[in-house]
Write a protein that holds these residues in place. Structure first.
Motif, PDB file in Angstrom:
ATOM      1  N   MET A   1      -0.542   3.418   7.644  1.00  0.00           N
ATOM      2  CA  MET A   1      -0.895   4.223   6.389  1.00  0.00           C
ATOM      3  C   MET A   1      -0.839   5.625   6.915  1.00  0.00           C
ATOM      4  SD  MET A   1      -0.638   2.054   4.259  1.00  0.00           S
ATOM      5  CE  MET A   1      -0.788   3.135   2.997  1.00  0.00           C
ATOM      6  N   LYS A   2      -1.224   5.953   8.251  1.00  0.00           N
ATOM      7  CA  LYS A   2      -1.380   7.096   8.700  1.00  0.00           C
ATOM      8  C   LYS A   2       0.000   7.513   9.062  1.00  0.00           C
ATOM      9  CE  LYS A   2      -6.031   7.910  10.097  1.00  0.00           C
ATOM     10  NZ  LYS A   2      -6.936   7.685  11.073  1.00  0.00           N
ATOM     11  N   ALA A   3       0.779   6.927   9.665  1.00  0.00           N
ATOM     12  CA  ALA A   3       2.217   7.193  10.041  1.00  0.00           C
ATOM     13  C   ALA A   3       2.999   7.555   8.764  1.00  0.00           C
ATOM     14  CB  ALA A   3       2.628   5.948  10.837  1.00  0.00           C
ATOM     15  N   TYR A   4       2.711   6.688   7.848  1.00  0.00           N
ATOM     16  CA  TYR A   4       3.552   6.939   6.584  1.00  0.00           C
ATOM     17  C   TYR A   4       3.262   8.401   5.910  1.00  0.00           C
ATOM     18  CZ  TYR A   4       6.222   6.476   2.219  1.00  0.00           C
ATOM     19  OH  TYR A   4       6.766   6.572   1.076  1.00  0.00           O
TER      20      TYR A   4
ATOM     21  N   ASN B   1       0.941  -1.281  -0.116  1.00  0.00           N
ATOM     22  CA  ASN B   1       0.069  -0.021  -0.079  1.00  0.00           C
ATOM     23  C   ASN B   1       0.920   1.225   0.078  1.00  0.00           C
ATOM     24  OD1 ASN B   1      -2.412  -0.843  -0.145  1.00  0.00           O
ATOM     25  ND2 ASN B   1      -2.734  -1.377   2.125  1.00  0.00           N
ATOM     26  N   ILE B   2       1.955   1.316   0.845  1.00  0.00           N
ATOM     27  CA  ILE B   2       2.732   2.530   0.729  1.00  0.00           C
ATOM     28  C   ILE B   2       3.580   2.509  -0.292  1.00  0.00           C
ATOM     29  CG2 ILE B   2       4.909   2.967   1.908  1.00  0.00           C
ATOM     30  CD1 ILE B   2       3.958   2.154   4.806  1.00  0.00           C
ATOM     31  N   LYS B   3       3.832   1.437  -1.040  1.00  0.00           N
ATOM     32  CA  LYS B   3       4.706   1.628  -2.357  1.00  0.00           C
ATOM     33  C   LYS B   3       3.740   2.183  -3.396  1.00  0.00           C
ATOM     34  CE  LYS B   3       7.677  -1.127  -5.380  1.00  0.00           C
ATOM     35  NZ  LYS B   3       7.553  -2.300  -6.132  1.00  0.00           N
ATOM     36  N   ARG B   4       2.637   1.623  -3.432  1.00  0.00           N
ATOM     37  CA  ARG B   4       1.490   2.133  -4.323  1.00  0.00           C
ATOM     38  C   ARG B   4       1.033   3.855  -4.203  1.00  0.00           C
ATOM     39  NH1 ARG B   4      -3.215  -1.198  -3.085  1.00  0.00           N
ATOM     40  NH2 ARG B   4      -1.760  -3.033  -3.200  1.00  0.00           N
ATOM     41  N   ARG B   5       1.042   4.000  -2.828  1.00  0.00           N
ATOM     42  CA  ARG B   5       0.812   5.432  -2.794  1.00  0.00           C
ATOM     43  C   ARG B   5       1.876   6.550  -3.165  1.00  0.00           C
ATOM     44  NH1 ARG B   5      -2.303   8.004   1.660  1.00  0.00           N
ATOM     45  NH2 ARG B   5      -3.393   6.077   1.699  1.00  0.00           N
ATOM     46  N   GLY B   6       3.357   5.524  -3.282  1.00  0.00           N
ATOM     47  CA  GLY B   6       4.669   6.580  -3.504  1.00  0.00           C
ATOM     48  C   GLY B   6       4.564   6.744  -4.798  1.00  0.00           C
ATOM     49  N   ASP B   7       4.143   5.752  -5.646  1.00  0.00           N
ATOM     50  CA  ASP B   7       4.113   5.566  -6.993  1.00  0.00           C
ATOM     51  C   ASP B   7       3.579   6.700  -7.856  1.00  0.00           C
ATOM     52  OD1 ASP B   7       5.776   3.427  -7.064  1.00  0.00           O
ATOM     53  OD2 ASP B   7       4.149   1.836  -7.367  1.00  0.00           O
TER      54      ASP B   7
END
Lengths: 80, 203
Positions: free
Chosen positions: B47-50, A74-80
């Motif tokens: 997700m919030k932390a990021y 999810n984090i990777k997707r958000r960063g892309d």
């Protein structure tokens, strides 16, 4: 009534001592008292044992590798 | 987020935030009562932390920061589920009077040996049956080892409230476990030992 308040005060201090929240002065006072008062010594030990018991007996469900993967994805997707 | 910031953010995330996932999961599990909701809470927390990683000062107290985010996420989730239209404070979920604490007697009959044969399930059930405010301080202090000051910041209450709430919470927990032990026929071995000693001495 006064006895109960005093007892609660001592129990509060025992709690704070085990939580490492007592001032050095109050800690010394409590430990000196425990040296001469076996009931207080036992109270401290009982409280310590109880906390160790809770800490070791509590259910700690393991984190699934899927959850960690999902967070990273999810984090990777958000960063892309 | 620009690329440099993003790679620093990723590093901080992997090195400082992710290592706390087990502790967060335990906290979430005892707030939400089940593994699926706990996993959702943990995911939302990360997700919030990021998203707000810019607000986190590298090398400071990542664990306390994450716990605060999780606590807030839990409140929001609770609010959604209960469909309460107005904004509620964590303290209002289950309210109680701290001032009454001092008047209530402490539970003094703590016989640790009485609990020694119990499995972890009883502890989990007993902790989960505590009202949320009390459960939270037990989890934060006794299970996770946060200081009073850290707990005060995580749950937004004064340190004195943390102290009195912990005192009351531990007494409630002891009472519940003691009652459970007696109901399920666990014997007070310490009493038995004392009785045996008396018998031995009289012989």
């Amino acid at each position: 009534m006064k006895d109960r308040e005093q007892q609660n005060d001592i129990r509060q201090k025992v709690n704070m001592y085990l939580d490492r929240e007592l001032s050095p002065k109050d800690e010394n006072e409590l430990l000196s008292k425990a040296d001469t008062d076996p009931n207080l010594g036992r109270q401290i030990n009982d409280e310590k044992e109880f906390r160790n018991y809770i800490k070791t007996a509590i259910n700690r469900p393991s984190v699934s590798p899927d959850l960690i993967k999902s967070i990273r994805d999810n984090i990777k997707r958000r960063g892309d | 987020m620009d690329k440099n910031k993003e790679s620093t953010g990723d590093e901080v995330f992997e090195q400082e935030l992710l290592p706390h996932i087990d502790a967060l999961n335990t906290f979430a599990y005892h707030l939400a009562y089940n593994k699926e909701d706990a996993a959702d809470l943990v995911q939302e927390t990360y997700m919030k932390a990021y998203r707000f990683i810019d607000k986190y000062d590298q090398g400071t107290n990542a664990k306390a920061w994450l716990f605060k985010i999780l606590k807030n996420a839990y409140i929001n989730q609770y609010r959604k589920k209960s469909k309460r239209p107005t904004k509620v404070d964590f303290e209002e979920i289950i309210s109680y009077q701290d001032s009454e604490d001092a008047l209530k007697p402490a539970f003094t009959d703590l016989r640790t040996e009485l609990f020694s044969n119990m499995m972890g399930d009883e502890v989990t059930i007993a902790i989960n049956s505590l009202p949320i405010d009390f459960r939270t301080v037990i989890l934060l202090c006794d299970i996770e080892g946060f200081t009073y000051e850290e707990i005060a910041k995580i749950i937004d209450v004064p340190i004195g409230t943390v102290r009195s709430r912990l005192f009351r919470a531990r007494n409630m927990l002891k009472e519940k476990l003691h009652k459970y032990a007696l109901e399920h026929g666990y014997e007070d071995k310490r009493g038995a030992k004392q009785e045996n000693n008396l018998t031995d001495e009289s012989e």
